[in-house]
Design an enzyme around this catalytic site. Structure first.
Site, PDB file in Angstrom:
ATOM      1  N   GLU A  31     -11.240 -22.639   9.641  1.00 52.49           N
ATOM      2  CA  GLU A  31     -11.717 -23.999   9.851  1.00 52.49           C
ATOM      3  C   GLU A  31     -12.212 -24.628   8.547  1.00 52.49           C
ATOM      4  O   GLU A  31     -11.979 -25.812   8.276  1.00 52.49           O
ATOM      5  CB  GLU A  31     -12.851 -24.006  10.883  1.00 52.49           C
ATOM      6  CG  GLU A  31     -12.455 -23.470  12.250  1.00 52.49           C
ATOM      7  CD  GLU A  31     -12.743 -21.980  12.407  1.00 52.49           C
ATOM      8  OE1 GLU A  31     -13.173 -21.583  13.505  1.00 52.49           O
ATOM      9  OE2 GLU A  31     -12.552 -21.213  11.435  1.00 52.49           O
ATOM     10  N   TRP A  84      15.645  11.531   4.205  1.00 51.57           N
ATOM     11  CA  TRP A  84      15.673  10.156   4.698  1.00 51.57           C
ATOM     12  C   TRP A  84      16.671   9.997   5.833  1.00 51.57           C
ATOM     13  O   TRP A  84      17.819  10.421   5.743  1.00 51.57           O
ATOM     14  CB  TRP A  84      16.014   9.187   3.567  1.00 51.57           C
ATOM     15  CG  TRP A  84      15.008   9.176   2.457  1.00 51.57           C
ATOM     16  CD1 TRP A  84      15.202   9.554   1.164  1.00 51.57           C
ATOM     17  CD2 TRP A  84      13.637   8.772   2.546  1.00 51.57           C
ATOM     18  NE1 TRP A  84      14.053   9.412   0.445  1.00 51.57           N
ATOM     19  CE2 TRP A  84      13.064   8.937   1.260  1.00 51.57           C
ATOM     20  CE3 TRP A  84      12.834   8.293   3.584  1.00 51.57           C
ATOM     21  CZ2 TRP A  84      11.740   8.634   0.980  1.00 51.57           C
ATOM     22  CZ3 TRP A  84      11.521   7.990   3.315  1.00 51.57           C
ATOM     23  CH2 TRP A  84      10.976   8.161   2.038  1.00 51.57           C
ATOM     24  N   THR A  92       3.834  17.167   8.331  1.00 50.25           N
ATOM     25  CA  THR A  92       4.473  16.030   7.660  1.00 50.25           C
ATOM     26  C   THR A  92       4.110  16.017   6.178  1.00 50.25           C
ATOM     27  O   THR A  92       4.963  15.779   5.314  1.00 50.25           O
ATOM     28  CB  THR A  92       4.046  14.704   8.315  1.00 50.25           C
ATOM     29  OG1 THR A  92       4.528  14.671   9.652  1.00 50.25           O
ATOM     30  CG2 THR A  92       4.588  13.510   7.556  1.00 50.25           C
ATOM     31  N   ARG A  95       3.722   0.956  -2.058  1.00 53.98           N
ATOM     32  CA  ARG A  95       4.311   0.700  -3.373  1.00 53.98           C
ATOM     33  C   ARG A  95       5.550  -0.199  -3.311  1.00 53.98           C
ATOM     34  O   ARG A  95       5.914  -0.819  -4.314  1.00 53.98           O
ATOM     35  CB  ARG A  95       4.659   2.025  -4.057  1.00 53.98           C
ATOM     36  CG  ARG A  95       5.642   2.898  -3.287  1.00 53.98           C
ATOM     37  CD  ARG A  95       5.696   4.309  -3.846  1.00 53.98           C
ATOM     38  NE  ARG A  95       6.598   5.169  -3.072  1.00 53.98           N
ATOM     39  CZ  ARG A  95       6.235   5.779  -1.954  1.00 53.98           C
ATOM     40  NH1 ARG A  95       5.010   5.607  -1.463  1.00 53.98           N
ATOM     41  NH2 ARG A  95       7.090   6.546  -1.305  1.00 53.98           N
ATOM     42  N   THR A 122       1.883  15.221  16.176  1.00 54.71           N
ATOM     43  CA  THR A 122       0.785  14.249  16.091  1.00 54.71           C
ATOM     44  C   THR A 122       1.072  13.033  16.964  1.00 54.71           C
ATOM     45  O   THR A 122       0.208  12.570  17.722  1.00 54.71           O
ATOM     46  CB  THR A 122       0.582  13.805  14.634  1.00 54.71           C
ATOM     47  OG1 THR A 122       0.295  14.948  13.831  1.00 54.71           O
ATOM     48  CG2 THR A 122      -0.565  12.818  14.528  1.00 54.71           C
ATOM     49  N   LEU A 123       2.292  12.523  16.869  1.00 52.67           N
ATOM     50  CA  LEU A 123       2.679  11.365  17.680  1.00 52.67           C
ATOM     51  C   LEU A 123       2.582  11.688  19.168  1.00 52.67           C
ATOM     52  O   LEU A 123       2.036  10.910  19.959  1.00 52.67           O
ATOM     53  CB  LEU A 123       4.108  10.944  17.325  1.00 52.67           C
ATOM     54  CG  LEU A 123       4.292  10.279  15.964  1.00 52.67           C
ATOM     55  CD1 LEU A 123       5.760  10.353  15.524  1.00 52.67           C
ATOM     56  CD2 LEU A 123       3.827   8.831  15.998  1.00 52.67           C
TER      57      LEU A 123
END
Length: 347
Positions: A40, A176, A202, A213, A293-294
């Site tokens: 505002e 990957w 991991t 990055r 973990t997930l």
């Protein structure tokens, strides 16, 4: 407008504001990085001819504040500027505000309309609302999986492999699944959340930096699960370059940018982590792996959103991706990769 502040305003919410006079926008603004002006104030200051304010309508996505924090109350400035009408998207859940800003405006003679596009205004501040309403951070799960449903080649590193990594005989490098543009998008996602969480396996398998990055913005706080402090001390997450919290069962003294928090790994791990993060006023966490973990957070039904990247890759064997049921709210392509975003409608 509000989304322009994502990742920079916390612990403040992200807010957008537009000022209109005779159907013409004469001012606009969004919340500055923490410690700076609220939306505002920025909108009012952007108006060239302040005499127009007495005939203007101010639209704001969240209720104007009515308390002193890093800056004076926005409701005071609105009253002082003699703006006759304010349209508010949703009421602020923060107990220091929670209707008091609207009350002050009305008592000053200002006409206030509340609840316009309320659902969208709440959604844009889902981290802020979840933190204050559920007393825990907003939780985003993220992983990348192959076409055949794998997210890694190995389940865990053997003790021998770990020793090789520690001695520098073997490297810990990621495998990957997705392309470079998906990985850059993940860095943008990291910047938008206050903290990022990973498990021991991991870290040992990938030696990640968990920074942004490949994007511009502030690095999230690193959160690492390491029950027995197995992670080699020369690994990136323990280098002290970014504030890091390690959840463990062992005793270890804190160091610069490094905090060790003891929890009980035998039960309710997700709930314990949420309690610690709420106490530390961490409003959102990006959980980036690994599978165990997930799945811990999925099984505890402690997640709000899942972002699943599927790369144009197959492994045929390895570490299976988590099992999750949610409402798919969007699907997009990043070249050959697919990104699905799911919401948890049962949390």
């Amino acid at each position: 407008m509000a989304k322009n502040g994502l990742g920079t305003t916390r612990p403040n919410p992200i807010v957008g504001c537009v000022i209109v006079c005779d159907d013409v926008i004469i001012g606009e603004g969004y919340t500055s990085p923490f410690g700076g002006n609220h939306a505002e104030v920025n909108a009012i200051q952007s108006v060239n001819d302040k005499s127009l304010l007495k005939n203007a309508t101010l639209y704001v996505s969240l209720e104007p504040c009515n308390h002193y924090g890093k800056t004076p109350p926005c409701s005071d400035l609105i009253v002082k500027s003699k703006i006759p009408k304010v349209v508010v998207g949703c009421i602020d859940p923060f107990e220091a505000v929670a209707g008091k800003g609207i009350e002050k405006l009305e008592k000053s003679g200002c006409e206030v309309v509340v609840g316009v596009l309320e659902e969208k205004c709440v959604a844009v501040n889902q981290r802020f609302f979840t933190f204050h309403a559920r007393k825990r951070p907003y939780i985003v799960l993220k992983w990348a999986e192959t076409i055949d449903g794998f997210m890694g080649l190995e389940k865990i590193y053997s003790d021998e492999k770990l020793k090789q990594v520690q001695l520098g005989v073997s490297n810990a490098n990621p495998v990957w699944i997705t392309n470079q543009y998906s990985r850059q998008l993940v860095h943008k996602m990291r910047m938008e959340e206050q903290a990022i969480l990973v498990g021991t396996n991991t870290v040992i398998s990938d030696n990640p930096k968990l920074d942004v990055r490949d994007w511009q913005g502030e690095n999230p706080i690193r959160l690492v699960l390491d029950k027995n402090l197995r992670i080699p001390t020369n690994f990136n997450v323990l280098d002290g370059s970014i504030k890091t919290i390690v959840f463990t069962e062992k005793n270890k003294e804190n160091a610069e940018n490094m905090e060790y928090v003891r929890i009980d790994f035998s039960s309710s791990i997700a709930q314990q982590i949420c309690a610690v993060l709420f106490a530390l006023e961490i409003q959102s966490v990006f959980i980036e792996g690994g599978s165990q973990t997930l799945q811990t957070f999925v099984d505890a039904n402690l997640w709000d959103e899942a972002r699943i990247f599927t790369g144009n890759t197959t492994f045929t064997k390895g570490l299976k991706a988590p099992i999750l049921i949610g409402e798919e709210i969007s699907k997009q392509f990043v070249l050959s990769d697919t990104l699905r975003i799911l919401k948890n409608s049962h949390c």
